[in-house]
Write an enzyme that holds these catalytic residues in place. Structure first.
Site, PDB file in Angstrom:
ATOM      1  CB  SER A   8      -0.917   0.220   1.031  1.00  0.00           C
ATOM      2  OG  SER A   8      -1.455   1.363   1.365  1.00  0.00           O
ATOM      3  CG  HIS A  31      -3.748  -1.926  -1.403  1.00  0.00           C
ATOM      4  ND1 HIS A  31      -4.834  -2.793  -1.472  1.00  0.00           N
ATOM      5  CD2 HIS A  31      -4.190  -1.185  -0.433  1.00  0.00           C
ATOM      6  CE1 HIS A  31      -5.713  -2.578  -0.654  1.00  0.00           C
ATOM      7  NE2 HIS A  31      -5.330  -1.404   0.232  1.00  0.00           N
ATOM      8  CG  ASP A  33      -5.246   2.160   1.012  1.00  0.00           C
ATOM      9  OD1 ASP A  33      -6.116   1.034   0.995  1.00  0.00           O
ATOM     10  OD2 ASP A  33      -3.849   2.059   1.294  1.00  0.00           O
ATOM     11  CG  MET A  35      -8.900   6.521   2.378  1.00  0.00           C
ATOM     12  SD  MET A  35      -7.999   6.740   4.148  1.00  0.00           S
ATOM     13  CE  MET A  35      -7.212   5.273   4.094  1.00  0.00           C
ATOM     14  CG  HIS A  64      -9.144  -0.804   0.007  1.00  0.00           C
ATOM     15  ND1 HIS A  64      -8.477  -0.892   1.581  1.00  0.00           N
ATOM     16  CD2 HIS A  64     -10.582  -1.003   0.486  1.00  0.00           C
ATOM     17  CE1 HIS A  64      -9.482  -1.042   2.386  1.00  0.00           C
ATOM     18  NE2 HIS A  64     -10.693  -1.259   1.697  1.00  0.00           N
ATOM     19  CG  MET A  66     -11.263   2.051   2.836  1.00  0.00           C
ATOM     20  SD  MET A  66      -9.588   2.204   3.539  1.00  0.00           S
ATOM     21  CE  MET A  66      -8.706   2.619   2.014  1.00  0.00           C
ATOM     22  CG  MET A 135     -10.855  -3.748   5.920  1.00  0.00           C
ATOM     23  SD  MET A 135      -9.408  -3.208   4.920  1.00  0.00           S
ATOM     24  CE  MET A 135      -8.760  -2.346   6.051  1.00  0.00           C
ATOM     25  CG  PHE A 141      -5.941   6.779  10.037  1.00  0.00           C
ATOM     26  CD1 PHE A 141      -5.497   7.985   9.704  1.00  0.00           C
ATOM     27  CD2 PHE A 141      -7.128   6.412  10.595  1.00  0.00           C
ATOM     28  CE1 PHE A 141      -6.322   9.191   9.899  1.00  0.00           C
ATOM     29  CE2 PHE A 141      -7.988   7.770  10.783  1.00  0.00           C
ATOM     30  CZ  PHE A 141      -7.635   8.832  10.548  1.00  0.00           C
ATOM     31  N   GLY A 142      -2.819   4.104   7.916  1.00  0.00           N
ATOM     32  CA  GLY A 142      -1.906   2.967   7.878  1.00  0.00           C
ATOM     33  C   GLY A 142      -1.229   3.086   9.440  1.00  0.00           C
ATOM     34  CG  ASP A 173      -5.502  -3.386   3.714  1.00  0.00           C
ATOM     35  OD1 ASP A 173      -4.648  -2.898   3.825  1.00  0.00           O
ATOM     36  OD2 ASP A 173      -6.307  -2.457   2.957  1.00  0.00           O
ATOM     37  N   GLY A 175      -1.944  -3.860   9.333  1.00  0.00           N
ATOM     38  CA  GLY A 175      -1.028  -4.326  10.124  1.00  0.00           C
ATOM     39  C   GLY A 175      -0.259  -5.617   9.767  1.00  0.00           C
ATOM     40  N   GLY A 195       1.499  -2.074   4.169  1.00  0.00           N
ATOM     41  CA  GLY A 195       2.046  -0.537   3.841  1.00  0.00           C
ATOM     42  C   GLY A 195       3.102  -0.022   4.749  1.00  0.00           C
ATOM     43  CB  SER A 196       3.637   1.100   8.126  1.00  0.00           C
ATOM     44  OG  SER A 196       3.016   0.175   8.785  1.00  0.00           O
TER      45      SER A 196
HETATM   46  C1  DX5 Z   1      -6.034   1.108   5.912  1.00  0.00           C
HETATM   47  C2  DX5 Z   1      -5.524   0.942   4.591  1.00  0.00           C
HETATM   48  C3  DX5 Z   1      -4.521  -0.091   4.375  1.00  0.00           C
HETATM   49  C4  DX5 Z   1      -3.269   0.723   5.049  1.00  0.00           C
HETATM   50  C5  DX5 Z   1      -2.282  -0.349   5.477  1.00  0.00           C
HETATM   51  O1  DX5 Z   1      -7.112   1.851   6.042  1.00  0.00           O
HETATM   52  O2  DX5 Z   1      -6.624   0.243   3.882  1.00  0.00           O
HETATM   53  O3  DX5 Z   1      -4.442  -0.530   3.099  1.00  0.00           O
HETATM   54  O4  DX5 Z   1      -2.483   1.444   3.920  1.00  0.00           O
HETATM   55  O5  DX5 Z   1      -1.350  -0.022   6.265  1.00  0.00           O
HETATM   56  P1  DX5 Z   1      -0.490  -0.794   7.015  1.00  0.00           P
HETATM   57  O6  DX5 Z   1       0.278  -1.897   6.500  1.00  0.00           O
HETATM   58  O7  DX5 Z   1       0.624   0.032   7.538  1.00  0.00           O
HETATM   59  O8  DX5 Z   1      -1.536  -1.118   8.370  1.00  0.00           O
HETATM   60 ZN    ZN Z   2      -6.180  -0.794   2.025  1.00  0.00          ZN
END
Ligand code: DX5
Ligand code: ZN
Length: 226
Positions: A8, A31, A33, A35, A64, A66, A135, A141-142, A173, A175, A195-196
């Site tokens: 992500s 990926h 995101d 939002m 994705h 949201m 999810m 948020f990441g 998706d 953590g 992501g992170s």
């Molecule tokens: C959260 C997003 C994820 C996010 C994942 O709402 O949908 O895709 O970027 O980030 P990490 O991997 O850091 O949880």
């Molecule tokens: Zn996502």
């Protein structure tokens, strides 16, 4: 299809996204995101930005969404160049019609469930979907902590897919990292958003490879799903 890793870009450098996606050539998908500050309390980008990214990305885009009213907005992301488009069932008015629209526009249709949304009511929709996203954090948020409480739902979703004999991919998706990917793979997930964990690493593409190896090893040792 085996294990797939889909980094992500939510925690990547938004001022340099073209360069950021080129740091992960070993990924299966990127990926993105989307939002809207309504479905989730955060705001990112829309189809114009996604289209620009699709033009420079070395791998296909996995959107994705949201967002509220995906029935109206999702097909635009196929037109923007995304190979896969995920909408949230909690936001969709007509998920069957929407999945069919995404497919007829040429995209892979995918549906997402928040952590507290049960999978069982959607069992009969599985043949309409190319991917189901479970999810493993509350979306928005990441960098949030992985929710272990979703693991039984991953197992139940995989069992439903096996019962129906469908080829639906099962994505997780939120953590996902070297600490948590193995339990997801053992539970039956096969597509992993991170992501992170990826963009926080010194070498993002090496992290993609490490995540893939960890998931493949865990999936290989997983017990058969009843
Ligand atoms: C959260 C997003 C994820 C996010 C994942 O709402 O949908 O895709 O970027 O980030 P990490 O991997 O850091 O949880
Ligand atoms: Zn996502």
């Amino acid at each position: 299809m085996g294990i797939q890793i889909t980094p992500s870009i939510l925690n990547a450098d938004f001022a340099a996204l073209g360069a950021e996606v080129n740091r992960i050539p070993g990924a299966d998908w990127v990926h993105v995101d989307v939002m809207d500050n309504h479905f989730v309390p955060n705001l990112t980008f829309g189809p114009t930005m996604v289209e620009a990214l699709a033009r420079v990305s070395p791998v296909p885009l996995d959107a994705h969404l949201m967002i509220a009213d995906p029935d109206r907005h999702a097909p635009a992301y196929v037109e923007a160049g995304c190979g896969s488009v995920t909408f949230h069932v909690e936001a969709a008015a007509a998920p069957v019609r929407l999945a069919r629209e995404i497919r007829s526009a040429g995209g892979r249709a995918s549906m997402a469930l928040r952590p507290a949304t049960p999978v069982e009511p959607y069992e009969d929709l599985l043949p309409e979907l190319d991917m189901l996203l479970l999810m493993t954090v509350e979306p928005g948020f990441g960098g949030q902590s992985f929710l272990d409480l979703v693991l039984p739902k991953i197992r139940r979703a995989r069992a439903l897919m096996e019962r129906h004999g469908v080829e639906t991919w099962l994505q997780v998706d939120g953590g996902v990292s070297l600490e948590t990917i193995e339990r997801c793979a053992e539970a039956g997930a096969d597509v992993f958003v991170a992501g992170s964990a990826v963009f926080g690493a010194d070498d993002p593409d090496a992290m993609v490879a490490s995540l893939r190896t960890a998931a493949e090893t865990a999936a290989g040792t997983a017990t058969p799903h009843a």
